[in-house]
Design a protein around this motif. Structure first.
Motif, PDB file in Angstrom:
ATOM      1  N   LEU A 173       0.814  -1.213   0.000  1.00 15.79           N
ATOM      2  CA  LEU A 173       0.000   0.000   0.000  1.00 15.79           C
ATOM      3  C   LEU A 173       0.850   1.268   0.000  1.00 15.79           C
ATOM      4  O   LEU A 173       0.315   2.371  -0.120  1.00 15.79           O
ATOM      5  N   ARG A 174       2.152   1.134   0.162  1.00 16.15           N
ATOM      6  CA  ARG A 174       3.023   2.315   0.223  1.00 16.15           C
ATOM      7  C   ARG A 174       3.024   3.061  -1.107  1.00 16.15           C
ATOM      8  O   ARG A 174       2.856   2.454  -2.161  1.00 16.15           O
ATOM      9  N   HIS A 175       3.261   4.353  -1.022  1.00 15.42           N
ATOM     10  CA  HIS A 175       2.991   5.217  -2.173  1.00 15.42           C
ATOM     11  C   HIS A 175       3.823   4.888  -3.404  1.00 15.42           C
ATOM     12  O   HIS A 175       3.331   4.982  -4.528  1.00 15.42           O
ATOM     13  N   ASP A 211      10.614  12.145  -7.817  1.00 15.79           N
ATOM     14  CA  ASP A 211      11.919  12.750  -7.552  1.00 15.79           C
ATOM     15  C   ASP A 211      12.040  13.198  -6.100  1.00 15.79           C
ATOM     16  O   ASP A 211      13.096  13.066  -5.486  1.00 15.79           O
ATOM     17  N   PHE A 212      10.949  13.711  -5.515  1.00 15.30           N
ATOM     18  CA  PHE A 212      10.990  14.124  -4.104  1.00 15.30           C
ATOM     19  C   PHE A 212      11.361  12.950  -3.199  1.00 15.30           C
ATOM     20  O   PHE A 212      12.277  13.052  -2.367  1.00 15.30           O
ATOM     21  N   LEU A 213      10.686  11.831  -3.342  1.00 19.73           N
ATOM     22  CA  LEU A 213      10.927  10.688  -2.459  1.00 19.73           C
ATOM     23  C   LEU A 213      12.272  10.023  -2.749  1.00 19.73           C
ATOM     24  O   LEU A 213      13.029   9.703  -1.827  1.00 19.73           O
ATOM     25  N   ALA A 214      12.583   9.807  -4.031  1.00 21.89           N
ATOM     26  CA  ALA A 214      13.855   9.166  -4.359  1.00 21.89           C
ATOM     27  C   ALA A 214      15.035  10.005  -3.892  1.00 21.89           C
ATOM     28  O   ALA A 214      16.037   9.470  -3.394  1.00 21.89           O
ATOM     29  N   ASN A 215      14.931  11.311  -4.028  1.00 25.95           N
ATOM     30  CA  ASN A 215      16.008  12.176  -3.558  1.00 25.95           C
ATOM     31  C   ASN A 215      16.178  12.106  -2.050  1.00 25.95           C
ATOM     32  O   ASN A 215      17.293  12.122  -1.523  1.00 25.95           O
ATOM     33  N   ASN A 216      15.060  12.036  -1.317  1.00 27.64           N
ATOM     34  CA  ASN A 216      15.154  11.919   0.134  1.00 27.64           C
ATOM     35  C   ASN A 216      15.726  10.567   0.550  1.00 27.64           C
ATOM     36  O   ASN A 216      16.492  10.484   1.525  1.00 27.64           O
ATOM     37  N   GLN A 238      14.411  -3.518 -20.227  1.00 23.56           N
ATOM     38  CA  GLN A 238      15.223  -3.361 -21.439  1.00 23.56           C
ATOM     39  C   GLN A 238      16.518  -2.601 -21.195  1.00 23.56           C
ATOM     40  O   GLN A 238      17.310  -2.433 -22.120  1.00 23.56           O
ATOM     41  N   GLY A 239      16.737  -2.126 -19.966  1.00 22.86           N
ATOM     42  CA  GLY A 239      17.963  -1.413 -19.652  1.00 22.86           C
ATOM     43  C   GLY A 239      17.975   0.035 -20.077  1.00 22.86           C
ATOM     44  O   GLY A 239      19.038   0.675 -20.069  1.00 22.86           O
ATOM     45  N   LEU A 240      16.810   0.591 -20.425  1.00 19.67           N
ATOM     46  CA  LEU A 240      16.753   2.004 -20.802  1.00 19.67           C
ATOM     47  C   LEU A 240      16.880   2.908 -19.582  1.00 19.67           C
ATOM     48  O   LEU A 240      17.303   4.055 -19.695  1.00 19.67           O
ATOM     49  N   VAL A 241      16.465   2.407 -18.431  1.00 22.35           N
ATOM     50  CA  VAL A 241      16.731   3.050 -17.147  1.00 22.35           C
ATOM     51  C   VAL A 241      17.287   1.987 -16.219  1.00 22.35           C
ATOM     52  O   VAL A 241      17.031   0.795 -16.386  1.00 22.35           O
ATOM     53  N   THR A 242      18.052   2.413 -15.230  1.00 21.58           N
ATOM     54  CA  THR A 242      18.605   1.467 -14.250  1.00 21.58           C
ATOM     55  C   THR A 242      17.624   1.215 -13.115  1.00 21.58           C
ATOM     56  O   THR A 242      17.503   0.093 -12.618  1.00 21.58           O
ATOM     57  N   VAL A 243      16.914   2.284 -12.705  1.00 23.22           N
ATOM     58  CA  VAL A 243      15.980   2.188 -11.580  1.00 23.22           C
ATOM     59  C   VAL A 243      14.622   2.706 -12.030  1.00 23.22           C
ATOM     60  O   VAL A 243      14.521   3.808 -12.580  1.00 23.22           O
ATOM     61  N   ALA A 244      13.595   1.912 -11.788  1.00 26.70           N
ATOM     62  CA  ALA A 244      12.235   2.312 -12.140  1.00 26.70           C
ATOM     63  C   ALA A 244      11.431   2.539 -10.876  1.00 26.70           C
ATOM     64  O   ALA A 244      11.309   1.640 -10.038  1.00 26.70           O
ATOM     65  N   GLY A 245      10.880   3.733 -10.737  1.00 22.74           N
ATOM     66  CA  GLY A 245       9.992   4.036  -9.620  1.00 22.74           C
ATOM     67  C   GLY A 245       8.551   3.974 -10.082  1.00 22.74           C
ATOM     68  O   GLY A 245       8.179   4.656 -11.052  1.00 22.74           O
ATOM     69  N   VAL A 246       7.744   3.154  -9.416  1.00 22.14           N
ATOM     70  CA  VAL A 246       6.355   2.985  -9.823  1.00 22.14           C
ATOM     71  C   VAL A 246       5.437   3.022  -8.601  1.00 22.14           C
ATOM     72  O   VAL A 246       5.886   2.939  -7.459  1.00 22.14           O
ATOM     73  N   ALA A 301      13.816  -0.221  -2.592  1.00 21.41           N
ATOM     74  CA  ALA A 301      13.341   0.771  -1.619  1.00 21.41           C
ATOM     75  C   ALA A 301      11.868   1.032  -1.873  1.00 21.41           C
ATOM     76  O   ALA A 301      11.340   0.723  -2.946  1.00 21.41           O
ATOM     77  N   ASP A 302      11.210   1.601  -0.879  1.00 28.15           N
ATOM     78  CA  ASP A 302       9.865   2.134  -1.085  1.00 28.15           C
ATOM     79  C   ASP A 302       9.724   3.435  -0.309  1.00 28.15           C
ATOM     80  O   ASP A 302      10.681   3.894   0.333  1.00 28.15           O
ATOM     81  N   SER A 303       8.552   4.055  -0.378  1.00 26.66           N
ATOM     82  CA  SER A 303       8.378   5.398   0.167  1.00 26.66           C
ATOM     83  C   SER A 303       8.599   5.473   1.671  1.00 26.66           C
ATOM     84  O   SER A 303       8.967   6.537   2.190  1.00 26.66           O
ATOM     85  N   PHE A 304       8.425   4.376   2.383  1.00 25.35           N
ATOM     86  CA  PHE A 304       8.717   4.358   3.822  1.00 25.35           C
ATOM     87  C   PHE A 304      10.173   4.727   4.092  1.00 25.35           C
ATOM     88  O   PHE A 304      10.495   5.362   5.104  1.00 25.35           O
ATOM     89  N   ASP A 305      11.075   4.359   3.171  1.00 23.35           N
ATOM     90  CA  ASP A 305      12.507   4.587   3.355  1.00 23.35           C
ATOM     91  C   ASP A 305      12.897   6.057   3.247  1.00 23.35           C
ATOM     92  O   ASP A 305      14.035   6.419   3.548  1.00 23.35           O
TER      93      ASP A 305
END
Length: 344
Positions: A138-140, A176-181, A209-217, A234-238
């Motif tokens: 359920l995390r964002h 970007d806000f969460l990943a940066n934090n 396909q390797g077009l990005v290394t990390v996918a946030g969904v 990782a998830d938004s709790f982190d």
């Protein structure tokens, strides 16, 4: 985080508001746009039409629930889907009246728009990050990599030479806000992240396909990642922000709020009913969402379930924008995003 570039792109969208139109769905979503047009033309039912774009992304659940479970109708409203509107054009479409309301929108997006002169206000909260003891699905948001990447945590990003490509729907949102934090908490420089814009459903394929290394969904796409064998790092709790990590809002133009204050109040009540129902009935909410967006869904977002507008939920988002010089320090307060005197 993209700062000045993201701001310029957003302001360009605001400046171009006079020429922005809705881009209607074809193929699998044309039926939604057509039904919206028919609904807008109907007046015999006595329901006030609320226009919004097709809402076929991760934030669709409350719309589908409020519509199909009758919560809009209980308040004398009906939703009218106008077709697809690209993320950068959504706020302009509300300002110019092509749509009445937007939703699933995070404080940083609203703050950048208001800083640029957008006359909009949030009227009710949507998603919020769940308590730690609730199901992690359920995390964002969650971030995934391929098994072949060798990455098992955010800290491992420091082992990669050069920049690391991350997916994001657009700039100045939750991704970007969460990943940066999370990066901050793991001693990963924000400058190491290179943002690549794409919708969540495209991110699933792009990481494979390797077009990005990390996918946030978001939650509706967790299952697709898991079925593809991707590894969650990782998830938004982190991000260490608590419930604020997932906060989002529904917003109207200031003109609409002034012209239709009772409609805005009824809309807020209907969405809170839908959000509470979704939290209480997660499996049915999941199925409704899956049938609406036409992808396998493992869970929906978690929701705030109150009409109380709590400005303090917004504070970390504003502070992050100020720290990264996206908006001037002290110019925009959390209260400036909210219709505090109009809906309560």
């Amino acid at each position: 985080m993209s700062t000045q570039r993201g701001l310029k792109k957003f302001l360009a969208g605001i400046i171009g508001v006079a020429v922005i139109g809705a881009v209607f769905y074809g193929a699998s979503h044309s039926d939604q746009a057509q039904s919206g047009g028919q609904s807008a033309a109907a007046s015999s039912d006595g329901l006030f039409p609320i226009k919004t774009w097709s809402q076929t992304d991760c934030s669709s659940t409350p719309w589908v629930v409020a519509d199909q479970k009758g919560f809009f109708a209980e308040e004398g409203l009906k939703v009218v889907y106008t077709g697809d509107t690209q993320p950068a054009q959504q706020i302009p479409s509300v300002i110019n009246g092509d749509n009445d309301v937007g939703g699933g929108t995070h404080p940083n997006t609203l703050a950048v728009a208001i800083n640029g002169g957008a006359k909009i206000k949030a009227v009710v909260a949507g998603g919020i990050d769940p308590a730690p003891d609730l199901d992690p699905k359920l995390r964002h948001m969650a971030w995934y990599v391929t098994p072949e990447s060798g990455i098992k945590s955010f800290k491992d990003l420091n082992n990669i030479q050069g920049k690391v490509k991350f997916s994001t729907i657009t700039t100045n949102i939750c991704a970007d806000f969460l990943a940066n934090n999370i990066a901050d908490r793991n001693n990963v420089s924000r400058d190491k992240i290179e943002w690549v814009s794409m919708p969540d459903i495209q991110a699933v394929q792009s990481v494979k396909q390797g077009l990005v290394t990390v996918a946030g969904v978001h939650p509706p796409y967790y299952k697709s990642m898991e079925d593809a064998g991707m590894i969650k790092i990782a998830d938004s709790f982190d991000a260490g922000l608590g419930p604020e990590a997932g906060v989002s809002y529904y917003y109207f133009s200031e003109d609409f709020i002034k012209q239709h204050p009772d409609v805005v109040k009824k809309f807020s009540k209907a969405m809170v009913k839908a959000e509470k129902w979704s939290n209480d009935n997660p499996e049915e909410a999941r199925l409704l969402t899956e049938n609406w967006i036409h992808v396998p869904v493992s869970a929906t977002h978690y929701y705030y379930t109150s009409t109380d507008l709590n400005p303090r939920l917004i504070d970390p988002w504003i502070k992050d924008l100020e720290n990264n010089k996206v908006i001037p320090a002290g110019k925009i307060k959390s209260e400036d995003l909210l219709a505090l005197n109009l809906v309560q």
